[in-house]
Design a protein around this motif. Structure first.
Motif, PDB file in Angstrom:
ATOM      1  N   VAL A  59       5.329  -4.335  -3.660  1.00 56.82           N
ATOM      2  CA  VAL A  59       4.052  -4.348  -2.860  1.00 56.82           C
ATOM      3  C   VAL A  59       3.599  -3.053  -2.343  1.00 56.82           C
ATOM      4  O   VAL A  59       4.535  -2.495  -1.712  1.00 56.82           O
ATOM      5  N   PRO A  60       2.642  -2.566  -2.706  1.00 57.93           N
ATOM      6  CA  PRO A  60       2.073  -1.325  -2.019  1.00 57.93           C
ATOM      7  C   PRO A  60       1.794  -1.607  -0.485  1.00 57.93           C
ATOM      8  O   PRO A  60       1.054  -2.565   0.029  1.00 57.93           O
ATOM      9  N   LEU A  61       2.173  -0.548   0.393  1.00 52.89           N
ATOM     10  CA  LEU A  61       2.041  -0.513   1.751  1.00 52.89           C
ATOM     11  C   LEU A  61       0.798   0.054   2.076  1.00 52.89           C
ATOM     12  O   LEU A  61       0.750   1.231   2.141  1.00 52.89           O
ATOM     13  N   MET A  62      -0.320  -0.683   2.165  1.00 51.13           N
ATOM     14  CA  MET A  62      -1.622  -0.061   2.297  1.00 51.13           C
ATOM     15  C   MET A  62      -1.774   0.184   3.710  1.00 51.13           C
ATOM     16  O   MET A  62      -1.273  -0.217   4.566  1.00 51.13           O
ATOM     17  N   THR A  63      -2.556   1.298   3.868  1.00 51.38           N
ATOM     18  CA  THR A  63      -2.844   1.787   5.230  1.00 51.38           C
ATOM     19  C   THR A  63      -4.242   2.341   5.356  1.00 51.38           C
ATOM     20  O   THR A  63      -4.748   2.772   4.421  1.00 51.38           O
ATOM     21  N   GLU A  64      -5.113   2.069   6.532  1.00 54.31           N
ATOM     22  CA  GLU A  64      -6.294   2.346   6.862  1.00 54.31           C
ATOM     23  C   GLU A  64      -6.397   3.097   8.060  1.00 54.31           C
ATOM     24  O   GLU A  64      -5.862   2.795   9.175  1.00 54.31           O
ATOM     25  N   LEU A 245       9.413   3.025  -1.739  1.00 51.73           N
ATOM     26  CA  LEU A 245       9.086   4.124  -2.963  1.00 51.73           C
ATOM     27  C   LEU A 245       7.974   4.829  -2.797  1.00 51.73           C
ATOM     28  O   LEU A 245       6.867   4.316  -2.267  1.00 51.73           O
ATOM     29  N   PRO A 246       7.774   6.150  -3.226  1.00 53.90           N
ATOM     30  CA  PRO A 246       6.595   6.944  -3.220  1.00 53.90           C
ATOM     31  C   PRO A 246       5.461   6.152  -4.020  1.00 53.90           C
ATOM     32  O   PRO A 246       5.510   5.795  -5.135  1.00 53.90           O
ATOM     33  N   ALA A 307       3.250   4.213   0.415  1.00 49.17           N
ATOM     34  CA  ALA A 307       4.693   3.714  -0.074  1.00 49.17           C
ATOM     35  C   ALA A 307       4.475   2.636  -0.900  1.00 49.17           C
ATOM     36  O   ALA A 307       3.566   1.727  -0.718  1.00 49.17           O
ATOM     37  N   ILE A 308       5.523   2.351  -1.628  1.00 49.46           N
ATOM     38  CA  ILE A 308       5.604   0.749  -2.135  1.00 49.46           C
ATOM     39  C   ILE A 308       6.801   0.050  -1.772  1.00 49.46           C
ATOM     40  O   ILE A 308       8.035   0.563  -1.789  1.00 49.46           O
ATOM     41  N   GLU A 309       6.688  -1.339  -1.062  1.00 50.33           N
ATOM     42  CA  GLU A 309       7.754  -2.033  -0.606  1.00 50.33           C
ATOM     43  C   GLU A 309       8.450  -2.566  -1.881  1.00 50.33           C
ATOM     44  O   GLU A 309       7.834  -3.250  -2.728  1.00 50.33           O
ATOM     45  N   ALA A 310       9.873  -1.969  -2.055  1.00 52.01           N
ATOM     46  CA  ALA A 310      10.316  -2.420  -3.393  1.00 52.01           C
ATOM     47  C   ALA A 310      10.888  -3.960  -3.512  1.00 52.01           C
ATOM     48  O   ALA A 310      10.899  -4.412  -4.526  1.00 52.01           O
TER      49      ALA A 310
END
Length: 408
Positions: A59-64, A245-246, A307-310
Motif C-alpha cells: 500500500v503506498p503511504l500517501m502524504t499531503e 519500500l521507496p 514510500a510503500i508499506e510492504a
C-alpha cells in the motif's frame, strides 16, 4: 348476618389472591420464553455475520504537504549601457522569445564611439606600415655597417609597437561595437514578460536598482514542497528497517479552490539542510504547465507517495471500531466459527479502507457485517460479506397459522 358478611369477604379475598398468583406465573413464563428465544437467535441458529478474507499487500503511504509554485526560470531585464529609452518593442504580459528586442536605447553616443575606434585602428595601421618599411630598409644597411646596429634595433622595436597599437585599437573598436549592440536590449530567456517599469524617455543606467522588466518561464513550473524534518527522519528509518519500500516520485496537486490540477509532476531533488526557522526540508517538484494555469506564488497541496508499506492489510472501515482506550479493534471468525475480538494497529484511512499494519494474519476472516450483536467467543454463522441472505425456516407456530389459513 354479620357472620355471613365476614365469610363472604374472606371468599372474595381468596379469589383475588389466586388471580394475582396465576397472573404472576403467566408473566414469568412469558419472560422465560422470550429470554430463551433471544438466546437461540433467529430460528434457533447462531447469528449470521458477513466477513472478508484479508491478505497482505503493498500500500503506498500517501502524504499531503503544503507547497508554493515558482517559475522554472526567472530573469530580470537590465540595461548594460546607460542612455535614454527611445522605444519599447514588446507588449506587456506577452510571450517573448530569447533574443527578441525589448527596448531601444539612444545609440548616438555609442555609434560615435565605434566610428572613433575605427579611425584609431586605421591610424595605427598606417603607423605600423611606415615602421615596417623603415625596419626593412635598415636591415641591409646594418649588415654592411652603413648604419649602426642600434638604429636597426630601434626601427624593429618601433615596428612591433605599431603592430601592438593596431591590436589595442581593434579591441577598443570591438568594445565600442558591443556597447552599440547593447543599446538594443534583448530578452535573455523565453517566457512571459511582466509590466515595464520604465517608459519611453526614461534615463537608464547600468548600476540602477530596478530592472526594466521581468521575464518568467512558466512551462514547466516548479513546486517547492515543505516537509517537517521529524516526518522525514521517521520515513528514512522506516525505509532503512525494511518496513517500507521507496516509492516513485510522482506528485499530484490540489489547487487553492480544492480542485485537482489534473497533471502529474515529479520530485526532482530534496534539500540537504533543514530550515532553522520552520524546521522543514524543501523538496522541489516539476510540473508541466502548458495552459499557464499555475502562476508563481500560488499555494497548493502536493499529494504523493513517499514510500510503500510492504506488509499491510486493507480492512473495510465498517469493520474497525474503537475500545474505551481508543485502540482500534476488529472481530475475527476463528477456525471454530467463534467471534474473537482483536486489537490492531491502523496507520490511516485509504478510501473506504483502513491500512492495518499489525494485529492480523494473512487469511483472517474479518467480520464486516453484523458486528453489533457479537460478544467474545460467541458462535456465529459466517458468510462472505454482501452475500444474499438465506430465507429463514418458518417456526412451528407459523406453520400452524399457515395450515389454519389454508383450512379456513
Amino acid at each position: 348476618m354479620r357472620l355471613i358478611e365476614v365469610r363472604t369477604l374472606a371468599l372474595v379475598s381468596a379469589v383475588a389472591l389466586a388471580a394475582c398468583s396465576s397472573g404472576g406465573d403467566t408473566g414469568n413464563q412469558g419472560a422465560g420464553t422470550q429470554g430463551k428465544a433471544a438466546g437461540k437467535g433467529d430460528g434457533g441458529q447462531p447469528p449470521q455475520v458477513g466477513y472478508v478474507v484479508v491478505q497482505q499487500t503493498r500500500v503506498p503511504l500517501m502524504t499531503e504537504l503544503p507547497g508554493r509554485t515558482f517559475a522554472y526560470q526567472s530573469s530580470e531585464v537590465r540595461p548594460q549601457v546607460s542612455g535614454v529609452i527611445q522605444k519599447r518593442l514588446f507588449k506587456e504580459g506577452s510571450l517573448v522569445r530569447q533574443g527578441q528586442p525589448l527596448y531601444q536605447i539612444d545609440p548616438s553616443l555609442y555609434r560615435a564611439a565605434v566610428n572613433e575606434a575605427s579611425a584609431a585602428v586605421q591610424s595605427a595601421q598606417a603607423t605600423a606600415a611606415a615602421a615596417r618599411v623603415r625596419a626593412e630598409r635598415f636591415r641591409p644597411l646594418a649588415e654592411i655597417e652603413a648604419v649602426s646596429k642600434q638604429d636597426y634595433t630601434d626601427a624593429v622595436a618601433t615596428q612591433r609597437q605599431a603592430e601592438a597599437s593596431i591590436a589595442q585599437n581593434r579591441a577598443q573598436l570591438e568594445t565600442a561595437r558591443v556597447n552599440l549592440r547593447f543599446t538594443t536590449v534583448p530578452a535573455p530567456i523565453t517566457g512571459r514578460i511582466g509590466r515595464s517599469l520604465f517608459t519611453v524617455g526614461a534615463l537608464v543606467t547600468t548600476s540602477q536598482a530596478d530592472p526594466l522588466a521581468t521575464i518568467q518561464q512558466l512551462d514547466p513550473i516548479y513546486v517547492d514542497i515543505q516537509q517537517s524534518a521529524a516526518d522525514l527522519l521517521r520515513l528514512r528509518r522506516q525505509l532503512a528497517s525494511g518496513g517500507a519500500l521507496p516509492a516513485s516520485a510522482a506528485v499530484r496537486l490540489k489547487l487553492e479552490d480544492g480542485s485537482d490540477y489534473g497533471r502529474t509532476g515529479f520530485v526532482e531533488f530534496s534539500e540537504v539542510v533543514v530550515d532553522q526557522q520552520t524546521g522543514t526540508v524543501t523538496m522541489r517538484a516539476r510540473f508541466p504547465n502548458p495552459d499557464g494555469l499555475l502562476l508563481p506564488g500560488m499555494f497548493v497541496r502536493a499529494v504523493f507517495a513517499q514510500a510503500i508499506e510492504a506488509n499491510a492489510f486493507l480492512v473495510p472501515q465498517q469493520a474497525v471500531a474503537r475500545d474505551p482506550q481508543g485502540n482500534a479493534t476488529v472481530w475475527v471468525v476463528d477456525a471454530n466459527n467463534k467471534a474473537v475480538q482483536r486489537t490492531v494497529q491502523t496507520v490511516r484511512a485509504d478510501g473506504a479502507n483502513w491500512i492495518v499494519t499489525g494485529g492480523l494474519n494473512p487469511g483472517d476472516r474479518v467480520i464486516t457485517q453484523g458486528t453489533a450483536r457479537l460478544s467474545p467467543n460467541s458462535t456465529v454463522r459466517p458468510v462472505p460479506a454482501s452475500a444474499p441472505q438465506q430465507p429463514k425456516p418458518p417456526t412451528p407456530e407459523q406453520l400452524k397459522q399457515q395450515q389454519k389459513a389454508k383450512g379456513g
